[in-house]
Scaffold this motif. Sequence first.
Motif, mmCIF file in Angstrom:
data_model
loop_
_atom_site.group_PDB
_atom_site.id
_atom_site.type_symbol
_atom_site.label_atom_id
_atom_site.label_comp_id
_atom_site.label_asym_id
_atom_site.label_seq_id
_atom_site.Cartn_x
_atom_site.Cartn_y
_atom_site.Cartn_z
ATOM 1 N N LEU A 148 -22.606 -52.351 49.113
ATOM 2 C CA LEU A 148 -22.254 -53.690 48.631
ATOM 3 C C LEU A 148 -22.923 -54.755 49.489
ATOM 4 N N SER A 149 -22.905 -54.567 50.808
ATOM 5 C CA SER A 149 -23.533 -55.550 51.700
ATOM 6 C C SER A 149 -25.041 -55.588 51.494
ATOM 7 N N ILE A 150 -25.647 -54.401 51.280
ATOM 8 C CA ILE A 150 -27.092 -54.343 51.019
ATOM 9 C C ILE A 150 -27.418 -55.092 49.731
ATOM 10 N N ASN A 151 -26.637 -54.814 48.679
ATOM 11 C CA ASN A 151 -26.857 -55.482 47.390
ATOM 12 C C ASN A 151 -26.729 -56.988 47.519
ATOM 13 N N LEU A 152 -25.686 -57.427 48.226
ATOM 14 C CA LEU A 152 -25.412 -58.856 48.353
ATOM 15 C C LEU A 152 -26.532 -59.568 49.098
ATOM 16 N N ILE A 153 -26.920 -59.035 50.244
ATOM 17 C CA ILE A 153 -27.943 -59.690 51.063
ATOM 18 C C ILE A 153 -29.312 -59.621 50.387
ATOM 19 N N ALA A 154 -29.621 -58.495 49.737
ATOM 20 C CA ALA A 154 -30.898 -58.374 49.026
ATOM 21 C C ALA A 154 -30.980 -59.384 47.890
ATOM 22 N N THR A 165 -30.566 -49.830 37.828
ATOM 23 C CA THR A 165 -30.152 -50.297 39.155
ATOM 24 C C THR A 165 -28.665 -50.655 39.179
ATOM 25 N N LEU A 166 -28.141 -51.144 38.058
ATOM 26 C CA LEU A 166 -26.725 -51.493 37.980
ATOM 27 C C LEU A 166 -25.863 -50.238 37.906
ATOM 28 N N ALA A 167 -26.264 -49.287 37.075
ATOM 29 C CA ALA A 167 -25.468 -48.078 36.866
ATOM 30 C C ALA A 167 -25.363 -47.227 38.128
ATOM 31 N N THR A 168 -26.393 -47.275 38.982
ATOM 32 C CA THR A 168 -26.396 -46.482 40.215
ATOM 33 C C THR A 168 -26.040 -47.311 41.439
ATOM 34 N N ASN A 169 -25.597 -48.555 41.212
ATOM 35 C CA ASN A 169 -25.226 -49.473 42.297
ATOM 36 C C ASN A 169 -26.372 -49.677 43.288
ATOM 37 N N ARG A 170 -27.603 -49.746 42.759
ATOM 38 C CA ARG A 170 -28.764 -50.068 43.601
ATOM 39 C C ARG A 170 -29.329 -51.411 43.162
ATOM 40 N N ARG A 226 -36.753 -43.024 38.362
ATOM 41 C CA ARG A 226 -36.405 -42.587 39.726
ATOM 42 C C ARG A 226 -34.897 -42.453 39.911
ATOM 43 N N LEU A 227 -34.127 -43.419 39.429
ATOM 44 C CA LEU A 227 -32.688 -43.443 39.668
ATOM 45 C C LEU A 227 -31.895 -42.639 38.656
ATOM 46 N N LEU A 228 -32.394 -42.583 37.421
ATOM 47 C CA LEU A 228 -31.695 -41.849 36.364
ATOM 48 C C LEU A 228 -32.663 -40.846 35.716
ATOM 49 N N PHE A 252 -20.118 -56.660 40.275
ATOM 50 C CA PHE A 252 -19.741 -55.939 39.054
ATOM 51 C C PHE A 252 -19.488 -54.443 39.295
ATOM 52 N N PRO A 253 -20.393 -53.716 39.963
ATOM 53 C CA PRO A 253 -20.166 -52.280 40.162
ATOM 54 C C PRO A 253 -18.876 -51.937 40.914
ATOM 55 N N PRO A 254 -18.523 -52.631 42.032
ATOM 56 C CA PRO A 254 -17.255 -52.293 42.697
ATOM 57 C C PRO A 254 -16.045 -52.495 41.792
ATOM 58 N N LEU A 255 -16.045 -53.578 41.018
ATOM 59 C CA LEU A 255 -14.941 -53.823 40.092
ATOM 60 C C LEU A 255 -14.873 -52.721 39.038
ATOM 61 N N ALA A 256 -16.031 -52.356 38.504
ATOM 62 C CA ALA A 256 -16.081 -51.305 37.477
ATOM 63 C C ALA A 256 -15.625 -49.969 38.049
#
Length: 505
Positions: free
Chosen positions: A6-12, A147-152, A206-208, A285-289
Motif C-alpha cells: 500500500l505504501s509503495i502504491n501510494l508513494i509511486a 495492475t489493479l487486480a494484483t495490487n501493483r 507479466r502479472l496475469l 481501492f484494492p485494500p477496501l476490496a
Amino acid sequence: MSKKQLSINLIANLMSFLLSMGISFILTPFLIKHLGKEAYGFYPLANNFVTYINLLVIALNSMAARFIMLEVMKKDIVQANIYFNSVFYSNIIMVTVLIIPLSLIILFIDSFLNIPANLHTDIQILFSLVFLTFLISVLGSVFNVATLATNRIDLGSYQQIIQSGMRAILFIVLFSIFTPSIIFVGVVSLIVIIIGFAISFYYTKRLLPEIRLSITYYNKKAVMKLLSSGVWGSFNQLSIVLLTGLDLLLTNIFFGATKAGEYSVAQTVPLFVVTLIGTLVGVFFPPLAAHYAKDDKSALLKEIDFSGKVLGILISVPISAFIVFGEDFYKLWVPGEDARYLHLLSVIIFTPYLINGSINILYNVQTILNKVRIPSIILLITGLINVFLVFTLIKFTNLGLLAIPISSVILSIIRNLTFTPIYTAKCLDIKWHTFYNLLIRNILTVSVLVSLFYSIKHFNQINNWTDLGVNSFFCAVFGIIISCVLMLNKKQLKQLVMLIIQKFK
C-alpha cells in the motif's frame, strides 16, 4: 493486504502525479505562448467531446475492474478470463460502431462550435487525432485491470511516468523542428496512448499470465451482468458531464473561443487536483476490496476511516495553498493574462473539494458494494438541475462566465453534504452520521491551513518563482504536520508513519 505494498502504491502514484503535473506546468504556458490561448482551448474542448462519446462505452468498462479483480482474488481464473475477454471483444464492436458518429462530428464541427476561420482545418485534424486516441484507449482499457487486480498500482504509476516523459520529449522535438501547430498536440496524444497500450499489454502478460485472449471465453451473460451494473456508471458519467463537462462547450457557445481559452487555463490547476484525487482513491481501492472479499466489516470500516483521512490530508494542503498563492502563481505562470480573474475562476471550481475532499473514498465503497444505482440517479438529477440553473443564471444575472462554475459548485456541495455520507452509511448498516466525522475534520483542517498560509504570506513578498517556491515549501511542511494532527488519531498517525518507513525499507 500488505501494508508495505500500500505504501509503495501510494508513494509511486504521488511521484507519477507530481511528475505529470510538473510537465504540464511547463508545457501549458509553452503551448499557450506558441499557439495562443484561443487555439489551445480547443484541445481540452476536444477531450470534452471524448467524454461525451465515452458515455456509450463506460457502461461496459466501468465495472470491469471490480469483477475481474474479485475473481482473481478468489482464484477463479476461468471466470476472470470470461469477464476479461467479454469486455475486450465487446470493446472491439463498440469501437467499430463509434467510427461513424465520430466522423460526422469532425465533418460538421463548425455547425456547433465557434471556430476562427484560420483554425478550421487544424481543429478538424486535431479532433480526428483526439478521437483516434480515444478509440485506441477503449481497446486497451481492459489491460489496465492487471495492475489493479494484483495490487501493483505502482507499476501503473511508472507507466504514467514514462508516458508523461514521452509527452514532454515529443512536444519539444516537434515544436523545435516544425512550425508550432495545435495539430501536434493531437499527434503527441496519439503516440503516447499507443505507448501506454503496449506497456499495459506487457503488464497483463507479466502479472496475469493465466489471462489469455480467446474468443471462446466470450460470454453474453457476462456482458449483460457487466452492463447491468455498469449502466449506472454511464449515468454517473452523464451526470458529471451535465455538472462540469459542458463548461468549455457552453463557454465557447455563449462567450466565444477566446473566453473558452481563458476558462481552459483556469481549469488546469483544478484538474490537477481532480487527477490527484482519482489517483489516490485508486490506490485505496484494492485494500477496501480485499476486506470486502473476506467479509471483514470491522476491518473495512477502519480502512475507510484511515483512507478518507489520508486522502483529506493530501488534498487539503495543495488546495489551501492555491487559495492563498493562486494569484501570484498565475502572474508568474501566464504573464499577460488576468491573474486575479483566473484565480477567482479556479477557486470557485475548487470549492467543493474544500468541503468534501476526504469523502471521495466513499465512492469506492459504493462501487465495491455494487450499490451504484441510487447514487447514479441522484447524480443525474443534480446534473439536470445544473443545466437548467446555468442557463437561468446566464440569462437573468450579471455573473457572466462565473455563472457556469458557480452552479455546479453549489449543487455538488449540497449533494455531498447530505446524500453521499448518509447513503453509504445505510449501505454498510451503520449509524447515518458516521462519515460526518470525515467531513467536519476536512472543513476544520482546510480552515486552519488557509489561515496559517495567509499568515505566512503576510510576512513574505512574492516577486519571482524562488519566492513562491520557498513559501510553498514551508506551507507544505507545516500544512502536512498540522493536517496529520487534526485528521489522524495516534494509532492512525503511527500507521501512516509505518507505511512511509516500510516504503524506504
